[in-house]
Scaffold this motif. Structure first.
Motif, PDB file in Angstrom:
ATOM      1  N   ASP A   1       0.820  -1.211   0.000  1.00  0.00           N
ATOM      2  CA  ASP A   1       0.000   0.000   0.000  1.00  0.00           C
ATOM      3  C   ASP A   1       0.858   1.267   0.000  1.00  0.00           C
ATOM      4  OD1 ASP A   1      -2.350   1.476  -0.125  1.00  0.00           O
ATOM      5  OD2 ASP A   1      -2.434   1.701   2.041  1.00  0.00           O
ATOM      6  N   THR A   2       1.664   1.477   1.045  1.00  0.00           N
ATOM      7  CA  THR A   2       2.513   2.669   1.120  1.00  0.00           C
ATOM      8  C   THR A   2       3.965   2.271   1.375  1.00  0.00           C
ATOM      9  OG1 THR A   2       2.283   2.945   3.520  1.00  0.00           O
ATOM     10  CG2 THR A   2       0.601   3.980   2.115  1.00  0.00           C
ATOM     11  N   GLU A   3       4.884   3.195   1.107  1.00  0.00           N
ATOM     12  CA  GLU A   3       6.297   2.922   1.355  1.00  0.00           C
ATOM     13  C   GLU A   3       6.566   2.737   2.842  1.00  0.00           C
ATOM     14  OE1 GLU A   3       9.242   5.209  -0.778  1.00  0.00           O
ATOM     15  OE2 GLU A   3       7.789   5.688  -2.340  1.00  0.00           O
ATOM     16  N   THR A   4       5.836   3.452   3.679  1.00  0.00           N
ATOM     17  CA  THR A   4       5.992   3.309   5.138  1.00  0.00           C
ATOM     18  C   THR A   4       5.635   1.889   5.565  1.00  0.00           C
ATOM     19  OG1 THR A   4       5.440   5.641   5.449  1.00  0.00           O
ATOM     20  CG2 THR A   4       5.290   4.223   7.376  1.00  0.00           C
ATOM     21  N   ASN A   5       4.523   1.368   5.032  1.00  0.00           N
ATOM     22  CA  ASN A   5       4.126  -0.017   5.351  1.00  0.00           C
ATOM     23  C   ASN A   5       5.164  -1.006   4.844  1.00  0.00           C
ATOM     24  OD1 ASN A   5       1.781   0.652   6.652  1.00  0.00           O
ATOM     25  ND2 ASN A   5       0.447   0.251   4.914  1.00  0.00           N
ATOM     26  N   PHE A   6       5.680  -0.757   3.633  1.00  0.00           N
ATOM     27  CA  PHE A   6       6.682  -1.663   3.077  1.00  0.00           C
ATOM     28  C   PHE A   6       7.921  -1.711   3.955  1.00  0.00           C
ATOM     29  CE2 PHE A   6      10.618  -2.108   0.645  1.00  0.00           C
ATOM     30  CZ  PHE A   6      10.465  -3.411   0.198  1.00  0.00           C
ATOM     31  N   ILE A   7       8.397  -0.560   4.383  1.00  0.00           N
ATOM     32  CA  ILE A   7       9.592  -0.497   5.232  1.00  0.00           C
ATOM     33  C   ILE A   7       9.360  -1.279   6.519  1.00  0.00           C
ATOM     34  CG2 ILE A   7      10.965   1.082   6.660  1.00  0.00           C
ATOM     35  CD1 ILE A   7      10.675   3.120   4.323  1.00  0.00           C
ATOM     36  N   ASP A   8       8.158  -1.164   7.072  1.00  0.00           N
ATOM     37  CA  ASP A   8       7.836  -1.890   8.310  1.00  0.00           C
ATOM     38  C   ASP A   8       7.766  -3.398   8.064  1.00  0.00           C
ATOM     39  OD1 ASP A   8       6.893  -2.209  11.053  1.00  0.00           O
ATOM     40  OD2 ASP A   8       4.930  -2.617  10.164  1.00  0.00           O
ATOM     41  N   ILE A   9       7.018  -3.803   7.029  1.00  0.00           N
ATOM     42  CA  ILE A   9       6.816  -5.236   6.756  1.00  0.00           C
ATOM     43  C   ILE A   9       8.119  -5.904   6.315  1.00  0.00           C
ATOM     44  CG2 ILE A   9       5.636  -6.924   5.277  1.00  0.00           C
ATOM     45  CD1 ILE A   9       3.328  -4.845   5.056  1.00  0.00           C
ATOM     46  N   PHE A  10       8.774  -5.334   5.310  1.00  0.00           N
ATOM     47  CA  PHE A  10       9.969  -5.980   4.769  1.00  0.00           C
ATOM     48  C   PHE A  10      11.147  -5.829   5.721  1.00  0.00           C
ATOM     49  CE2 PHE A  10      12.829  -7.391   1.345  1.00  0.00           C
ATOM     50  CZ  PHE A  10      12.029  -8.372   0.774  1.00  0.00           C
TER      51      PHE A  10
END
Length: 199
Positions: free
Chosen positions: A105-114
């Motif tokens: 969804d967002t880059e912030t979510n990606f940074i958290d998940i990955f």
């Protein structure tokens, strides 16, 4: 009748103006675009230049360049039960904005998940080796296994993992003291042995 025609002509000019103003969008060489319709992804555009879309759609831009994800360092327990602080980071490229949007969804979510997945892979692989391995050529093997683990997960996010590195490995104070005390004991025992040999 003339007023009605003027009104219709005015509305038509406004609509045409809105279409001409809202339809074009530009993709720079370092970017790629995802076209959204009411928040839902509709298409991708990776080619740089001037493009056109339906006026009610919006363009969201993603970087084409190699990006870096650097989560906070974490403490890892090694196979010999020693603890070290490991600071790892991953370099990646977004190759499918559509998949990236749908999965993260967002880059912030990606940074958290990955970022959590990177730390999990680091714990799994570093936890299988000894302290001495992290100070030898075996460290490269550890990084290679972490990279392979992340590459298998990267496709779902529309990214390519370019590289994984362990930037720094530090001993926590308790581990440092334990290692220092053991080394000191070994040196004292060695000195005593040499002293006895010369008596």
């Amino acid at each position: 009748m003339t007023n009605l025609r003027l009104l219709i002509a005015g509305v038509f000019i406004v609509i045409v103006g809105l279409v001409l103003f809202s339809s074009p969008y530009t993709v720079h060489q370092t970017q790629q675009a995802l076209i959204l319709e009411f928040g839902q992804p509709r298409s991708e555009e990776r080619d740089p230049g001037l493009h056109f879309k339906l006026p009610w759609r919006t363009a969201t831009y993603y970087d084409k360049r190699v990006l870096s994800l650097d989560p906070p360092a974490q403490e890892v327990i090694l196979a010999d039960q020693k603890r070290i602080n490991v600071d790892a980071f991953v370099r990646y490229q977004i190759v499918s904005p559509l998949k990236f949007k749908l999965r993260a969804d967002t880059e912030t979510n990606f940074i958290d998940i990955f970022g959590r997945r990177l730390n999990s892979a680091v714990r799994a692989e570093v936890g299988r080796v000894l302290l001495g391995d992290m100070l030898s050529n075996k460290r490269d093997d550890v990084m290679s296994r972490i990279t392979d683990a992340l590459k298998t997960q990267a496709t779902d996010f529309g990214i390519v993992v370019v590289d994984v590195r362990i930037g720094r490995t530090d001993l926590p104070p308790a581990t440092s003291e334990s290692v220092f005390n053991r080394m000191r004991s070994q040196r004292v025992a060695q000195a005593a042995k040499i002293g006895r040999a010369h008596v």
